[in-house]
Scaffold this active site. Structure first.
Site, PDB file in Angstrom:
ATOM      1  N   GLU A  50      34.728  60.900  37.348  1.00  0.00           N
ATOM      2  CA  GLU A  50      35.715  61.522  38.219  1.00  0.00           C
ATOM      3  C   GLU A  50      35.003  62.358  39.273  1.00  0.00           C
ATOM      4  O   GLU A  50      33.957  62.963  39.007  1.00  0.00           O
ATOM      5  CB  GLU A  50      36.649  62.404  37.378  1.00  0.00           C
ATOM      6  CG  GLU A  50      37.816  63.000  38.140  1.00  0.00           C
ATOM      7  CD  GLU A  50      38.714  63.828  37.238  1.00  0.00           C
ATOM      8  OE1 GLU A  50      39.743  64.316  37.727  1.00  0.00           O
ATOM      9  OE2 GLU A  50      38.379  64.000  36.047  1.00  0.00           O
ATOM     10  N   HIS A  58      31.699  64.168  37.916  1.00  0.00           N
ATOM     11  CA  HIS A  58      31.528  64.615  36.543  1.00  0.00           C
ATOM     12  C   HIS A  58      32.098  63.554  35.612  1.00  0.00           C
ATOM     13  O   HIS A  58      32.853  62.666  36.030  1.00  0.00           O
ATOM     14  CB  HIS A  58      32.146  65.997  36.300  1.00  0.00           C
ATOM     15  CG  HIS A  58      33.638  66.039  36.423  1.00  0.00           C
ATOM     16  ND1 HIS A  58      34.293  66.144  37.620  1.00  0.00           N
ATOM     17  CD2 HIS A  58      34.607  65.999  35.473  1.00  0.00           C
ATOM     18  CE1 HIS A  58      35.603  66.172  37.419  1.00  0.00           C
ATOM     19  NE2 HIS A  58      35.822  66.081  36.121  1.00  0.00           N
ATOM     20  N   HIS A  60      33.962  62.525  31.826  1.00  0.00           N
ATOM     21  CA  HIS A  60      34.707  62.850  30.613  1.00  0.00           C
ATOM     22  C   HIS A  60      34.399  61.759  29.595  1.00  0.00           C
ATOM     23  O   HIS A  60      34.378  60.564  29.936  1.00  0.00           O
ATOM     24  CB  HIS A  60      36.212  62.878  30.866  1.00  0.00           C
ATOM     25  CG  HIS A  60      36.658  63.998  31.754  1.00  0.00           C
ATOM     26  ND1 HIS A  60      36.424  65.316  31.456  1.00  0.00           N
ATOM     27  CD2 HIS A  60      37.338  63.987  32.934  1.00  0.00           C
ATOM     28  CE1 HIS A  60      36.938  66.076  32.399  1.00  0.00           C
ATOM     29  NE2 HIS A  60      37.492  65.299  33.317  1.00  0.00           N
ATOM     30  N   TYR A 104      44.250  61.244  28.928  1.00  0.00           N
ATOM     31  CA  TYR A 104      43.778  62.170  29.963  1.00  0.00           C
ATOM     32  C   TYR A 104      42.621  61.566  30.750  1.00  0.00           C
ATOM     33  O   TYR A 104      42.609  61.614  31.982  1.00  0.00           O
ATOM     34  CB  TYR A 104      43.346  63.486  29.317  1.00  0.00           C
ATOM     35  CG  TYR A 104      42.702  64.448  30.282  1.00  0.00           C
ATOM     36  CD1 TYR A 104      43.466  65.156  31.205  1.00  0.00           C
ATOM     37  CD2 TYR A 104      41.317  64.642  30.281  1.00  0.00           C
ATOM     38  CE1 TYR A 104      42.874  66.035  32.103  1.00  0.00           C
ATOM     39  CE2 TYR A 104      40.714  65.514  31.172  1.00  0.00           C
ATOM     40  CZ  TYR A 104      41.498  66.206  32.082  1.00  0.00           C
ATOM     41  OH  TYR A 104      40.906  67.067  32.977  1.00  0.00           O
ATOM     42  N   ASP A 108      42.189  58.582  36.140  1.00  0.00           N
ATOM     43  CA  ASP A 108      41.593  58.145  37.400  1.00  0.00           C
ATOM     44  C   ASP A 108      41.211  56.668  37.400  1.00  0.00           C
ATOM     45  O   ASP A 108      40.895  56.116  38.445  1.00  0.00           O
ATOM     46  CB  ASP A 108      40.358  58.994  37.727  1.00  0.00           C
ATOM     47  CG  ASP A 108      40.754  60.367  38.247  1.00  0.00           C
ATOM     48  OD1 ASP A 108      41.870  60.475  38.788  1.00  0.00           O
ATOM     49  OD2 ASP A 108      39.967  61.307  38.098  1.00  0.00           O
ATOM     50  N   ASP A 224      58.533   0.526  23.935  1.00  0.00           N
ATOM     51  CA  ASP A 224      57.137   0.613  23.533  1.00  0.00           C
ATOM     52  C   ASP A 224      56.415   1.737  24.268  1.00  0.00           C
ATOM     53  O   ASP A 224      56.884   2.245  25.296  1.00  0.00           O
ATOM     54  CB  ASP A 224      56.427  -0.716  23.811  1.00  0.00           C
ATOM     55  CG  ASP A 224      56.873  -1.813  22.857  1.00  0.00           C
ATOM     56  OD1 ASP A 224      57.220  -1.483  21.708  1.00  0.00           O
ATOM     57  OD2 ASP A 224      56.884  -2.992  23.267  1.00  0.00           O
ATOM     58  N   ARG A 226      53.753   3.510  26.686  1.00  0.00           N
ATOM     59  CA  ARG A 226      53.237   3.218  28.024  1.00  0.00           C
ATOM     60  C   ARG A 226      54.195   2.367  28.858  1.00  0.00           C
ATOM     61  O   ARG A 226      53.778   1.516  29.645  1.00  0.00           O
ATOM     62  CB  ARG A 226      51.850   2.559  27.954  1.00  0.00           C
ATOM     63  CG  ARG A 226      50.816   3.454  27.294  1.00  0.00           C
ATOM     64  CD  ARG A 226      49.423   2.853  27.335  1.00  0.00           C
ATOM     65  NE  ARG A 226      48.464   3.747  26.716  1.00  0.00           N
ATOM     66  CZ  ARG A 226      47.845   4.755  27.328  1.00  0.00           C
ATOM     67  NH1 ARG A 226      48.105   4.983  28.612  1.00  0.00           N
ATOM     68  NH2 ARG A 226      46.986   5.518  26.691  1.00  0.00           N
ATOM     69  N   THR A 227      55.461   2.596  28.660  1.00  0.00           N
ATOM     70  CA  THR A 227      56.448   1.936  29.528  1.00  0.00           C
ATOM     71  C   THR A 227      56.945   2.871  30.621  1.00  0.00           C
ATOM     72  O   THR A 227      57.762   2.468  31.456  1.00  0.00           O
ATOM     73  CB  THR A 227      57.649   1.444  28.694  1.00  0.00           C
ATOM     74  OG1 THR A 227      58.154   2.527  27.914  1.00  0.00           O
ATOM     75  CG2 THR A 227      57.255   0.293  27.782  1.00  0.00           C
ATOM     76  N   THR A 230      58.636   8.496  29.389  1.00  0.00           N
ATOM     77  CA  THR A 230      58.466   9.953  29.422  1.00  0.00           C
ATOM     78  C   THR A 230      58.373  10.465  30.850  1.00  0.00           C
ATOM     79  O   THR A 230      59.024  11.455  31.222  1.00  0.00           O
ATOM     80  CB  THR A 230      57.210  10.369  28.631  1.00  0.00           C
ATOM     81  OG1 THR A 230      57.357   9.969  27.268  1.00  0.00           O
ATOM     82  CG2 THR A 230      57.016  11.880  28.687  1.00  0.00           C
TER      83      THR A 230
END
Length: 352
Positions: A50, A58, A60, A104, A108, A224, A226-227, A230
């Site tokens: 700080e 200084h 802490h 405390y 900072d 099936d 791979r058609t 999805t």
């Protein structure tokens, strides 16, 4: 008779050190503090650098030991400059509340941490007001993890004895809607979609939400691997994707999408879970999550169920079994069936 000067001695687990006008870096200070030879192991060190109003730096420092360390040398924590002949002597205090000291020296933000902070009973002192302050700080945290850490440090009793409720509540408070999935292919690139699938999509997605039925019809697509089923299903709009099993936790399941995609979820599993709720587009129902409180599902959206042919995967084969006749009759009233004989696309680059 002259009185003898009081002998310096501090016996504590938590030490609060302040080094005025200390030019050492946080990293150099930490290295020297770690190297101090003590009979009690160090568990946690936090350093804050700080600047005073006059520009003088200084430090802490909070140091936590595994047990009480008795310091009888007021020069023990002195730091030494590695580049010039200078010693930095701290003010040494016993930290009555390690949590307060940690807060405390956090003020900072220019801090360095080593080890794991050790919660003690005094960290939660102060009664109701301290508890309320800690709760407010947790609510203002940027993440669930940060909120839990605040509660662990400042209200350890609640963290220990009410963790289950805390975890569930924070999941809801810090709930984030899953990121929308971006399809690699536009729906227009699927040029071989059967008329039944195309008509189903147009009947639902071609209408505004206000014009859609209260409980729209779902669709079960068998084909099936791979058609492209999805990729097609996921390219239609914002959706929940449930693959292999049902996870309706709010972290992955959203009530703000237009439909569900149920992919490779076996019919036997779905029957045991939420067949009628999901395929029937039911509204306002609950699901029990493992290790969590029930989740409220808004519902009212259709599902695209994707499966492969064959025993154990095919919804048709499953429903054709005699013991499933009532469920079959119900499903025929709530979903269309489509059976694919060829891919939904022409290019060999799309498959699922």
């Amino acid at each position: 008779m002259p009185s003898h000067p009081k002998r310096f001695q501090i016996n504590a687990k938590n030490y609060f050190l302040t080094y005025p006008q200390c030019s050492l870096s946080k990293e150099e200070s930490l290295s020297q503090l770690q190297a101090l030879n003590t009979p009690i192991n160090k568990k946690f060190i936090k350093i804050c650098r700080e600047l005073h109003e006059d520009g003088q730096p200084h430090l802490h420092v909070l140091i936590q030991f595994e047990g009480k360390y008795c310091c009888q040398n007021q020069r023990f924590f002195d730091l030494v400059s590695p580049t010039r002949s200078a010693h930095f002597h701290p003010n040494i205090q016993r930290a009555k509340s390690s949590s307060d000291v940690k807060t405390y020296i956090d003020k900072d933000g220019d801090t360095l941490v080593w080890g794991e902070f050790q919660v003690d009973g005094r960290s939660a002192r102060g009664g109701c007001q301290t508890s309320n302050d800690a709760a407010a700080e947790a609510l203002n945290a940027s993440s669930k993890e940060e909120a839990l850490q605040i509660i662990r440090e400042k209200i350890p009793e609640k963290y220990l004895f009410q963790f289950h409720n805390l975890n569930s509540n924070l999941d809801r408070i810090f709930d984030k809607t899953p990121e929308p999935w971006l399809p690699p292919f536009h729906v227009s690139s699927f040029t071989n979609v059967p008329d039944e699938m195309r008509q189903w999509a147009e009947n639902y997605f071609g209408k505004s939400s206000a014009a859609r039925p209260e409980r729209p019809i779902s669709i079960i697509i068998e084909g099936d691997s791979r058609t492209g089923k999805t990729m097609w299903a996921r390219s239609l709009g914002p959706h929940n994707y449930l693959s292999g099993h049902l996870d309706l936790n709010s972290r992955v399941y959203s009530n703000k999408v237009e439909y569900n995609v149920i992919d490779d979820v076996t019919p036997q599993y779905l029957k045991l879970k939420h067949w009628k709720e999901l395929i029937g587009a039911q509204r306002d129902w609950q699901t029990n999550c493992k290790y969590g409180k029930p989740v409220q599902i808004k519902g009212g959206i259709p599902s695209i169920v994707l499966c492969n042919p064959g025993e154990g995967a095919s919804y048709k084969v499953f429903l054709d079994k005699e013991e499933n006749t009532p469920l079959k009759n119900w499903t025929f009233h709530n979903a269309k069936f489509v059976f694919l004989n060829s891919p939904l696309y022409q290019s060999s680059t799309q498959s699922s």
